[in-house]
Design an enzyme around this catalytic site. Structure first.
Site, PDB file in Angstrom:
ATOM      1  CE  LYS A 185      -1.465   2.754   2.831  1.00  0.00           C
ATOM      2  NZ  LYS A 185      -1.404   3.837   1.835  1.00  0.00           N
ATOM      3  CB  SER A 239       4.153   9.898  11.386  1.00  0.00           C
ATOM      4  OG  SER A 239       2.983   9.165  11.270  1.00  0.00           O
ATOM      5  CD  GLU A 260      13.599   1.380   9.234  1.00  0.00           C
ATOM      6  OE1 GLU A 260      14.059   2.454   9.178  1.00  0.00           O
ATOM      7  OE2 GLU A 260      14.078   0.341   9.284  1.00  0.00           O
ATOM      8  CB  CYS A 294      13.036   9.273   7.659  1.00  0.00           C
ATOM      9  SG  CYS A 294      14.514   8.174   6.998  1.00  0.00           S
ATOM     10  CD  GLU A 395       9.643  13.285  11.189  1.00  0.00           C
ATOM     11  OE1 GLU A 395       8.514  12.788  11.423  1.00  0.00           O
ATOM     12  OE2 GLU A 395      10.567  12.601  10.632  1.00  0.00           O
TER      13      GLU A 395
END
Ligand code: NAD
Length: 493
Positions: A185, A239, A260, A294, A395
């Site tokens: 996906k 996220s 991750e 990231c 972030e």
């Protein structure tokens, strides 16, 4: 402006289920939008949960009954290595899709991402033939005892918008090499390269149902994939907040999960560093892919004797950047990936100012006569900040670099480790002993010394703390796509 190659024709995207291209059952579609100008590139199928079910069923059948998990590792390797060749053959087209989907400069899509994607299929194809063996064990019992490494089953792969191609290939290549079947996906806003890769894998000889790709509403499909009882493992990149919700949901079916997640990585410049190189690295650590990385070195920690010089040079470099059309081969700084990301960056700049940080460069959207529309945001540098501010803790995932001073090595370590995240880190120093000390002291899955943002299929990456668990790439990732069986065979006469 450098000459632009003729763009390929991008047809509408359909779902790839059980080896066939199909429309969504209810016929729904959604547009893919080019962030450089807001234009519609094409439409892709907007799958429903019923379509997702069909994809999982196809992957289940292919795993339980099909040839892929039963094939010799050498035959699986042939398919993956052929896929690498096809990716290289179609490099221009894949790079174009990536650029019109997410805004990444074409020089990076074609010159950086596509070659690494091909390398991943080659690397994991090769690794399948060497890393999947078990071991014989000298037990105290009269048995011949050994272990088998077997695939996990049906893998649900969920990927983010920022490196659509690379982050899907870093899941697909090892998952397939290990003999799993996959439902992928991709991110809602960047589905095009995933569909192209599915077509290339089919051309390379991947049997039907081994890879299925479902495009459409991200939250609905992502949730359904994670909750699905016939999926054995979820590999997620995205996220931290969504990663946490995935762990909660996966508990119900006891799925294996690798995550991750986000980061707020510190890039540390000591006063003894080679400053020219440190400034160059710090610029790219903050602004590569418009900061939508990231592992971005979004906190630049600089030792006080060189703070003014480094902060000044970075601000000057950032202020000189003219964001450009990502399809222009001369562009190295393009737009943000989608509207939500653009708003988030603008909001965080307001937060930084309200919290008392000083704007040394950027801080606003960018438009020009050639680029009247588009999600362009200037590279932004904050100084006068401290590590407790929200712009240093949270972030942002955009082109916003916060420069923070420190005095001692101990303070640098404390500041670097002083966020909930632990994805990556950078150290610039000429002192080799300090380099090794810092590499051990930093609580992050990666430490780059006198460089930044280096990747290779052979080097694992992943998070400490809230940046996730499990590792992608390297032999380490094969652990998460296999399970170990112990076999005991009685040897008594
Ligand atoms: P995101 O978390 O918003 O979305 C990631 C994926 O999850 C998308 O495919 C999305 O459709 C899907 N999703 C949304 N809701 C879901 C749900 N409830 N259940 C399951 N799936 C769901 O992330 P993003 O904005 O696409 O990407 C940016 C984030 O990804 C940043 O936090 C960044 O640090 C992180 N990231 C991490 C790495 C890494 O290797 N650690 C690499 C790239 C990006």
């Amino acid at each position: 402006m450098t000459e632009t190659p003729a763009p390929p024709v991008v047809g509408p995207g359909r779902l790839f289920i059980a080896g066939s291209w199909t429309d969504a059952r209810d016929g729904r579609t959604q547009a893919t939008v080019n962030p450089a100008d807001g234009s519609r590139t094409t439409d892709v199928a907007a799958a429903s949960v019923q379509d997702l079910d069909a994809a999982v069923e196809a992957a289940r059948r292919a795993f339980d009954e099909g040839p892929w998990p039963r094939m010799s590792v050498h035959d699986r390797a042939k398919v993956l290595i052929r896929a690498a060749e096809l990716i290289e053959r179609d490099a221009q087209e894949i790079g174009y899709l990536e650029t019109v989907d997410m805004g990444k400069p074409i020089s990076f899509s074609v010159g950086h991402d596509v070659p690494i994607a091909a390398q991943m299929y080659r690397y994991f194809g090769g690794l399948a033939t060497s890393e999947l063996g078990g071991a014989t064990r000298p037990t105290a019992t009269p048995t011949f005892s050994y272990t088998l490494r077997e695939p996990v089953g049906v893998v649900g792969a969920i990927t983010p918008f920022n490196f659509p191609l690379l982050l899907s290939c870093s899941k697909l290549a090892p998952a397939l090499a290990a003999g799993n079947t996959v439902v992928h996906k991709p991110a809602e806003t960047t589905p095009l390269s995933a569909l192209k890769i599915a077509a290339l894998l089919a051309e390379a000889g991947l049997p039907e149902g081994v890879l299925n790709v479902v495009t459409g509403p991200g939250t609905e499909l992502g949730r359904a994939l994670v909750a699905h009882p016939k999926v054995d493992k979820v590999t997620f990149t995205g996220s931290t907040a969504i990663g946490q919700s995935i762990v909660r949901s996966a508990a119900d079916t006891l799925k294996k999960v690798t995550l991750e997640l986000g980061g707020k990585s510190a890039n540390i410049v000591f006063a003894d560093a080679y400053l020219d190189q440190a400034v160059e690295d710090a610029f790219w650590a903050g602004f590569f892919n418009s900061g939508q990385v990231c592992v971005a070195g979004s906190r630049l920690l600089v030792q006080r004797p060189v703070y003014d010089e480094v902060a000044g040079r970075i601000a000057e470099r950032a202020a000189g950047v003219v964001p450009g059309d990502p399809l222009d081969p001369g562009t190295y700084f393009g737009p943000l990936g989608h509207e939500g990301q653009f708003r988030k960056v603008a909001e965080y700049v307001e937060v930084g100012l309200a919290d008392g940080a000083e704007l040394a460069a950027g801080g606003s959207a960018y438009h020009s006569e050639q680029q009247p529309k588009g999600l362009y945001y200037r590279p932004t540098v904050f100084t006068g900040a401290d590590n407790t501010m929200r712009i240093a803790q949270e972030e942002i995932f955009g082109p916003v670099l916060t420069v923070i001073p420190f005095d001692t090595e101990e303070e640098a370590v404390a500041l670097a480790n002083g966020t909930p995240y632990g994805l990556a880190s950078g150290v610039h120093t000429r002192d080799v002993k300090r380099a090794h000390r810092m590499a051990r002291a930093l609580k992050a899955g990666t430490c780059w010394v006198n460089t930044y943002t280096q990747f290779d299929s052979s080097m694992p990456m992943g998070g400490y703390k809230s940046s996730g668990y499990g590792r992608e790439l390297g032999p380490e990732t094969m652990e998460s796509y296999t399970q170990t069986k112990s076999v005991w065979i009685d040897q008594r006469d």
